[in-house]
Design a protein around this motif. Structure first.
Motif, PDB file in Angstrom:
ATOM      1  N   SER A 168       2.450   6.336  -7.197  1.00 43.90           N
ATOM      2  CA  SER A 168       1.476   7.355  -7.617  1.00 43.90           C
ATOM      3  C   SER A 168       2.106   8.736  -7.634  1.00 43.90           C
ATOM      4  O   SER A 168       1.890   9.518  -8.564  1.00 43.90           O
ATOM      5  CB  SER A 168       0.260   7.343  -6.685  1.00 43.90           C
ATOM      6  OG  SER A 168      -0.424   6.123  -6.791  1.00 43.90           O
ATOM      7  N   ARG A 169       2.901   9.047  -6.604  1.00 41.44           N
ATOM      8  CA  ARG A 169       3.594  10.349  -6.563  1.00 41.44           C
ATOM      9  C   ARG A 169       4.576  10.470  -7.730  1.00 41.44           C
ATOM     10  O   ARG A 169       4.695  11.538  -8.340  1.00 41.44           O
ATOM     11  CB  ARG A 169       4.318  10.522  -5.234  1.00 41.44           C
ATOM     12  CG  ARG A 169       3.358  10.801  -4.084  1.00 41.44           C
ATOM     13  CD  ARG A 169       4.052  10.841  -2.744  1.00 41.44           C
ATOM     14  NE  ARG A 169       5.164  11.771  -2.666  1.00 41.44           N
ATOM     15  CZ  ARG A 169       6.023  11.794  -1.648  1.00 41.44           C
ATOM     16  NH1 ARG A 169       5.895  10.961  -0.638  1.00 41.44           N
ATOM     17  NH2 ARG A 169       7.016  12.671  -1.638  1.00 41.44           N
ATOM     18  N   GLU A 212       0.830  -1.217   0.000  1.00 41.61           N
ATOM     19  CA  GLU A 212       0.000   0.000   0.000  1.00 41.61           C
ATOM     20  C   GLU A 212       0.861   1.262   0.000  1.00 41.61           C
ATOM     21  O   GLU A 212       0.578   2.216  -0.715  1.00 41.61           O
ATOM     22  CB  GLU A 212      -0.946   0.010   1.210  1.00 41.61           C
ATOM     23  CG  GLU A 212      -2.007  -1.068   1.186  1.00 41.61           C
ATOM     24  CD  GLU A 212      -3.132  -0.790   0.204  1.00 41.61           C
ATOM     25  OE1 GLU A 212      -3.311   0.373  -0.204  1.00 41.61           O
ATOM     26  OE2 GLU A 212      -3.831  -1.758  -0.145  1.00 41.61           O
ATOM     27  N   GLU A 213       1.935   1.244   0.790  1.00 45.27           N
ATOM     28  CA  GLU A 213       2.822   2.405   0.827  1.00 45.27           C
ATOM     29  C   GLU A 213       3.571   2.546  -0.503  1.00 45.27           C
ATOM     30  O   GLU A 213       3.776   3.649  -1.001  1.00 45.27           O
ATOM     31  CB  GLU A 213       3.808   2.283   1.995  1.00 45.27           C
ATOM     32  CG  GLU A 213       4.516   3.570   2.289  1.00 45.27           C
ATOM     33  CD  GLU A 213       5.382   3.504   3.538  1.00 45.27           C
ATOM     34  OE1 GLU A 213       6.034   4.528   3.820  1.00 45.27           O
ATOM     35  OE2 GLU A 213       5.431   2.451   4.213  1.00 45.27           O
ATOM     36  N   SER A 251       1.499   4.316  -2.989  1.00 45.21           N
ATOM     37  CA  SER A 251       1.505   5.763  -2.774  1.00 45.21           C
ATOM     38  C   SER A 251       2.723   6.419  -3.436  1.00 45.21           C
ATOM     39  O   SER A 251       2.597   7.462  -4.097  1.00 45.21           O
ATOM     40  CB  SER A 251       1.511   6.052  -1.269  1.00 45.21           C
ATOM     41  OG  SER A 251       1.796   7.395  -1.023  1.00 45.21           O
ATOM     42  N   TYR A 252       3.888   5.807  -3.301  1.00 44.68           N
ATOM     43  CA  TYR A 252       5.094   6.394  -3.896  1.00 44.68           C
ATOM     44  C   TYR A 252       5.109   6.265  -5.410  1.00 44.68           C
ATOM     45  O   TYR A 252       5.554   7.173  -6.115  1.00 44.68           O
ATOM     46  CB  TYR A 252       6.361   5.811  -3.261  1.00 44.68           C
ATOM     47  CG  TYR A 252       6.644   6.459  -1.929  1.00 44.68           C
ATOM     48  CD1 TYR A 252       7.305   7.681  -1.870  1.00 44.68           C
ATOM     49  CD2 TYR A 252       6.207   5.880  -0.745  1.00 44.68           C
ATOM     50  CE1 TYR A 252       7.542   8.301  -0.656  1.00 44.68           C
ATOM     51  CE2 TYR A 252       6.442   6.494   0.475  1.00 44.68           C
ATOM     52  CZ  TYR A 252       7.110   7.710   0.509  1.00 44.68           C
ATOM     53  OH  TYR A 252       7.328   8.333   1.718  1.00 44.68           O
TER      54      TYR A 252
END
Length: 183
Positions: free
Chosen positions: A136-137, A129-130, A133-134
């Motif tokens: 996506s960034r 999940e983390e 996020s990265y």
């Protein structure tokens, strides 16, 4: 006057080392960096360059030691933290790689490339999940990157977000049709 000459002597050997390293003469470059550091202990550029020569010679352990010395002298040196993260990742020490990448990001290295490297490391640590996020960034910074779209698709697929996975796979294929071979 003597200190000025020592510094210039160190800089000359550092420059010689860079030239030798560009010629794939890492052993000779290492000798030049050692002379530079004997003349000017703590020369950051010579430590960074010697780390590269050590990497080429397969001495990752010593390369990391030089980078650690750089971060002791300049704790906020983002490039040194990034390089250490890359080396730790190559040695499969993902916990250390994660810490180094995070410091590099905290100290100003905020590129899609380093965000993606951190995301890959997080995947290796089971932090899907983390990692998402990265990735996506990173994609926000480079929305037309086929590889980032493909990586996001794979993570979505892994965590069961199949519709999102298909969206990112489709975009990756539209950007680079060869990606379809891996889907």
């Amino acid at each position: 006057q003597a200190l000025k000459l020592d510094r210039e002597f160190g800089e000359a050997h550092n420059a010689l080392g860079r030239a030798l390293l560009k010629q794939d003469r890492a052993k000779e470059a290492l000798d030049a960096y050692d002379r530079a550091l004997r003349s000017t202990p703590g020369m950051i550029s010579a430590l960074m360059n010697r780390s590269q020569a050590l990497q080429q010679l397969g001495r990752t352990d010593l390369a990391i030691q030089d980078l650690q010395r750089v971060t002791r002298l300049q704790p906020r040196n983002a490039v040194a933290h990034y390089e250490m993260g890359r080396l730790h990742g190559g040695e499969l020490d993902y916990v250390e790689a994660e810490a180094c990448y995070r410091k590099a990001i905290d100290y100003g290295m905020r590129t899609a490339s380093i965000l993606a490297l951190l995301a890959h490391t997080l995947l290796d640590l089971g932090k899907d999940e983390e990692a998402l996020s990265y990735f996506s960034r990173a994609l926000e910074m480079e929305p037309e990157s086929p590889s980032l779209n493909f990586e996001l698709a794979k993570v979505h697929q892994t965590i069961g977000n199949f519709e999102q996975a298909e969206t990112f796979f489709s975009k990756a294929i539209a950007l680079e049709p060869e990606c379809g071979e891996y889907y």
